[in-house]
Scaffold this motif. Structure first.
Motif, PDB file in Angstrom:
ATOM      1  N   GLN A 100      -5.507  -9.766  -0.163  1.00  0.00           N
ATOM      2  CA  GLN A 100      -6.690  -8.931   0.003  1.00  0.00           C
ATOM      3  C   GLN A 100      -7.118  -8.842   1.464  1.00  0.00           C
ATOM      4  O   GLN A 100      -7.461  -7.771   1.959  1.00  0.00           O
ATOM      5  CB  GLN A 100      -7.829  -9.479  -0.859  1.00  0.00           C
ATOM      6  N   SER A 103      -4.650  -6.685   3.382  1.00  0.00           N
ATOM      7  CA  SER A 103      -4.786  -5.272   3.031  1.00  0.00           C
ATOM      8  C   SER A 103      -5.940  -4.621   3.764  1.00  0.00           C
ATOM      9  O   SER A 103      -5.859  -3.459   4.178  1.00  0.00           O
ATOM     10  CB  SER A 103      -5.001  -5.132   1.518  1.00  0.00           C
ATOM     11  N   ARG A 104      -7.030  -5.348   3.918  1.00  0.00           N
ATOM     12  CA  ARG A 104      -8.201  -4.794   4.590  1.00  0.00           C
ATOM     13  C   ARG A 104      -8.037  -4.748   6.099  1.00  0.00           C
ATOM     14  O   ARG A 104      -8.617  -3.895   6.761  1.00  0.00           O
ATOM     15  CB  ARG A 104      -9.432  -5.629   4.217  1.00  0.00           C
ATOM     16  N   THR A 108      -2.848  -1.104   3.241  1.00  0.00           N
ATOM     17  CA  THR A 108      -2.313  -1.498   1.947  1.00  0.00           C
ATOM     18  C   THR A 108      -0.797  -1.718   1.943  1.00  0.00           C
ATOM     19  O   THR A 108      -0.295  -2.538   1.168  1.00  0.00           O
ATOM     20  CB  THR A 108      -2.661  -0.444   0.885  1.00  0.00           C
ATOM     21  N   THR A 109      -0.055  -1.003   2.791  1.00  0.00           N
ATOM     22  CA  THR A 109       1.392  -1.210   2.832  1.00  0.00           C
ATOM     23  C   THR A 109       1.725  -2.602   3.363  1.00  0.00           C
ATOM     24  O   THR A 109       2.485  -3.364   2.744  1.00  0.00           O
ATOM     25  CB  THR A 109       2.070  -0.145   3.706  1.00  0.00           C
ATOM     26  N   TRP A 112       0.669  -5.229   0.883  1.00  0.00           N
ATOM     27  CA  TRP A 112       1.564  -5.402  -0.269  1.00  0.00           C
ATOM     28  C   TRP A 112       2.704  -6.365   0.074  1.00  0.00           C
ATOM     29  O   TRP A 112       3.027  -7.267  -0.699  1.00  0.00           O
ATOM     30  CB  TRP A 112       2.141  -4.069  -0.721  1.00  0.00           C
ATOM     31  N   GLU A 351      -4.257  -4.051  -9.438  1.00  0.00           N
ATOM     32  CA  GLU A 351      -4.260  -2.835  -8.633  1.00  0.00           C
ATOM     33  C   GLU A 351      -2.973  -2.039  -8.824  1.00  0.00           C
ATOM     34  O   GLU A 351      -2.682  -1.125  -8.059  1.00  0.00           O
ATOM     35  CB  GLU A 351      -4.471  -3.204  -7.164  1.00  0.00           C
ATOM     36  N   ALA A 353       0.061  -2.988  -8.371  1.00  0.00           N
ATOM     37  CA  ALA A 353       0.970  -3.198  -7.253  1.00  0.00           C
ATOM     38  C   ALA A 353       2.200  -4.021  -7.608  1.00  0.00           C
ATOM     39  O   ALA A 353       2.988  -4.345  -6.732  1.00  0.00           O
ATOM     40  CB  ALA A 353       0.217  -3.871  -6.100  1.00  0.00           C
ATOM     41  N   GLY A 514      -0.855   0.051  -4.474  1.00  0.00           N
ATOM     42  CA  GLY A 514      -2.179  -0.499  -4.236  1.00  0.00           C
ATOM     43  C   GLY A 514      -3.177   0.636  -4.277  1.00  0.00           C
ATOM     44  O   GLY A 514      -3.928   0.875  -3.330  1.00  0.00           O
ATOM     45  N   HIS A 518      -8.549  -0.480  -1.032  1.00  0.00           N
ATOM     46  CA  HIS A 518      -8.944  -1.832  -0.658  1.00  0.00           C
ATOM     47  C   HIS A 518     -10.114  -1.858   0.309  1.00  0.00           C
ATOM     48  O   HIS A 518     -11.023  -2.659   0.177  1.00  0.00           O
ATOM     49  CB  HIS A 518      -7.773  -2.545   0.015  1.00  0.00           C
TER      50      HIS A 518
END
Length: 534
Positions: A100, A103-104, A108-109, A112, A351, A353, A514, A518
């Motif tokens: 998390q 991702s932030r 998101t790539t 992941w 999510e 993913a 995702g 996020h």
């Protein structure tokens, strides 16, 4: 005086925070983790009794008595990492913390792939923790040496020891999986009990060994016992892997954030407390073991580690009683690592993913626990153990490989965090806010960039050190090239498999994995937690 700024999507009412963002996670996990249980989650993952007992012989055998100094060096580096994580935990207290946060910070790539690496690393770490049962149980009672009978060689480097390690490890995984399925309260109670026993055991063991010295604390000033033959620098770097193996997992408190009461206030503190307590306790344990060992030169300390010191110096009865404390710590460690991996998998699955995400994201209405992910992590760890039945040389490589993966995942957080700080330096770096009591969130203030930068340098250097193709770590057979290069090969294969799934899924859906945005998603407020039965 102006009020501290709340994190996005939060509003303040009488010192409490309430989520107002239109998007957010529905509270499915139950909040049954208090302050001590949160500390226990991180401390159990580190588990100095488990890992120091399991790996003391490795560190001493490579670096001799002065390998002790690798411990404070690794502790200092990991403390910088923990300080960065504490800031993030206060702002995003969400299950699947590393995934998390990444991702932030990086998108998101990148998030992941960091989550994918973290899941694999955690599964391998569960297997490595379960192996520690072999280092303890046969020493308590010879009947635990099932493979080959009580008289067989119990060391994991032997054929009988390796087979028995797989058997005991799989049995332990059955127990930890069952506890995880029962619910967070059972898991929290088990880890809290385990940590209490472990802390008592560490204190008792250190005091006993300090009162039975064979030599003074100056023992750490020389290299006696080192196996290094071409200069000490390389041996010292290799011996530092022992400390690197131990001091990871303090972020586990963040994995349980959605199940923790007042997580913005509690989790940052417990992350730091878990590492600091482990650092101090581990240093005293190593020093007392070196001082009390009957000999540093006969090879028994390198071969038997602290288990040999206990039985040799304390006799059978007292030594076995203290080994029972270690056995409890091994159980709590395996349980905590498995719980952490299950929450990471759940966080990504909800999510969409991961493959079979609809099944992996299900939470039991009765226990409030992601049952399927707990089973998958346990089964995955058991499968890793089964690979070792006919190849005992993999055990040492497994320990180094799983920690290398965790270090890579940690870099996936600290590097984008540093970039974010540098870009937003004028704005103060991470957003300010308040915790559940209305107090400002944990922050490094003006030291944030310096702490973060040194943390990244330390992690990068140690990652290279962990994956370096040393024969004494990765190839105990002395002539198997793929074992020697197994760290790089496995990491490359893991990334290739992940990339294949990620790109195939993205092409199929024509959207990025995702799919929950996020950067706009906030954790569920504590007030919305599902009430647990009394």
């Amino acid at each position: 005086m102006s009020r501290p700024q709340l994190p996005p999507g939060q509003s303040q009412h009488g010192g409490a925070t309430t989520r107002t963002a239109p998007l957010g996670y529905q509270q499915e996990l139950r909040r049954g983790v208090g302050g001590f249980a949160s500390f226990a989650a991180g401390f159990s993952f580190v588990s100095i009794l488990t890992t120091v007992f399991q790996l003391f012989g490795l560190g001493f055998g490579l670096g001799g008595a002065s390998f002790f100094w690798t411990w404070p060096l690794v502790f200092a580096g990991q403390l910088l990492v923990a300080l960065c994580f504490a800031e993030l935990a206060a702002r995003w207290p969400i299950s699947g913390a590393i995934y998390q946060w990444s991702s932030r910070l990086a998108g998101t790539t990148a998030g992941w792939f960091i989550g994918w690496i973290m899941i694999i690393g955690q599964i391998l770490t569960v297997a490595a923790a379960a192996i520690a049962a072999q280092a303890v149980l046969p020493g308590i009672w010879s009947g635990f040496q099932i493979a080959g009978g009580p008289g067989a060689d119990p060391s994991v480097g032997s054929a009988t020891g390796a087979r028995n390690a797989v058997l005991l490890g799989c049995l332990l995984l059955v127990v930890t999986t069952a506890v995880n399925i029962l619910g967070i309260r059972h898991m929290a109670a088990a880890t809290s009990f385990g940590v209490t026993v472990e802390i008592i055991g560490v204190i008792a063991l250190v005091l006993v060994l300090f009162f039975l010295p064979e030599r003074g604390p100056q023992v750490v000033l020389h290299h006696t016992g080192s196996a290094g033959q071409s200069g000490y620098a390389g041996a010292f770097l290799a011996s530092s892997l022992m400390a690197a193996y131990v001091m990871v997992g303090f972020d586990s408190a963040g994995e349980l954030a959605e199940e923790t009461h007042s997580p913005r206030r509690t989790v940052p503190r417990t992350i730091l407390r878990a590492l600091i307590t482990s650092g101090v306790g581990g240093a005293l344990l190593i020093l007392s073991g070196l001082m009390a060992a009957g000999s540093l030169t006969d090879g028994k300390l390198a071969a038997g580690g602290l288990s040999w010191v206990l039985t040799d110096r304390l006799g059978g009865v007292v030594g076995r009683l203290l080994l029972c404390c270690v056995a409890v710590a091994v159980f709590a460690c395996t349980l905590a690592v498995q719980t952490s991996g299950a929450r990471m998998m759940y966080s990504m699955a909800r999510e969409g993913a991961l493959p079979f995400h609809r099944h992996l994201a299900k939470v039991s209405a009765r226990t409030g626990t992601p049952v399927t992910t707990s089973i998958v992590v346990g089964a995955g760890a058991a499968a890793v153990l089964l690979v070792n039945i006919h190849q005992s040389a993999i055990f040492t490589a497994l320990s180094s490989l799983c920690i290398a993966l965790l270090y890579l995942a940690y870099l996936g957080v600290t590097v984008p965090l540093l970039v974010s700080r540098l870009r937003r330096r004028a704005a103060g770096g991470l957003p300010a806010g308040v915790d559940e009591t209305g107090r400002p969130l944990f922050s490094l203030g003006r030291w944030a960039v310096a702490v973060n930068a040194v943390a990244v340098l330390y992690q990068a250097g140690m990652t290279v050190n962990l994956i370096w193709p040393r024969a004494e770590i990765y190839d105990l057979t002395g002539g198997t090239w793929w074992l020697r290069w197994s760290a790089l090969l496995f990491i490359g294969l893991s990334l290739a498999v992940g990339a294949g799934y990620f790109l195939g899924r993205r092409l199929h859906r024509r959207i990025e994995l995702g799919h929950v945005p996020h950067t706009h998603t906030e954790p569920p407020r504590e007030a919305a937690a599902v009430a647990e039965p009394a």
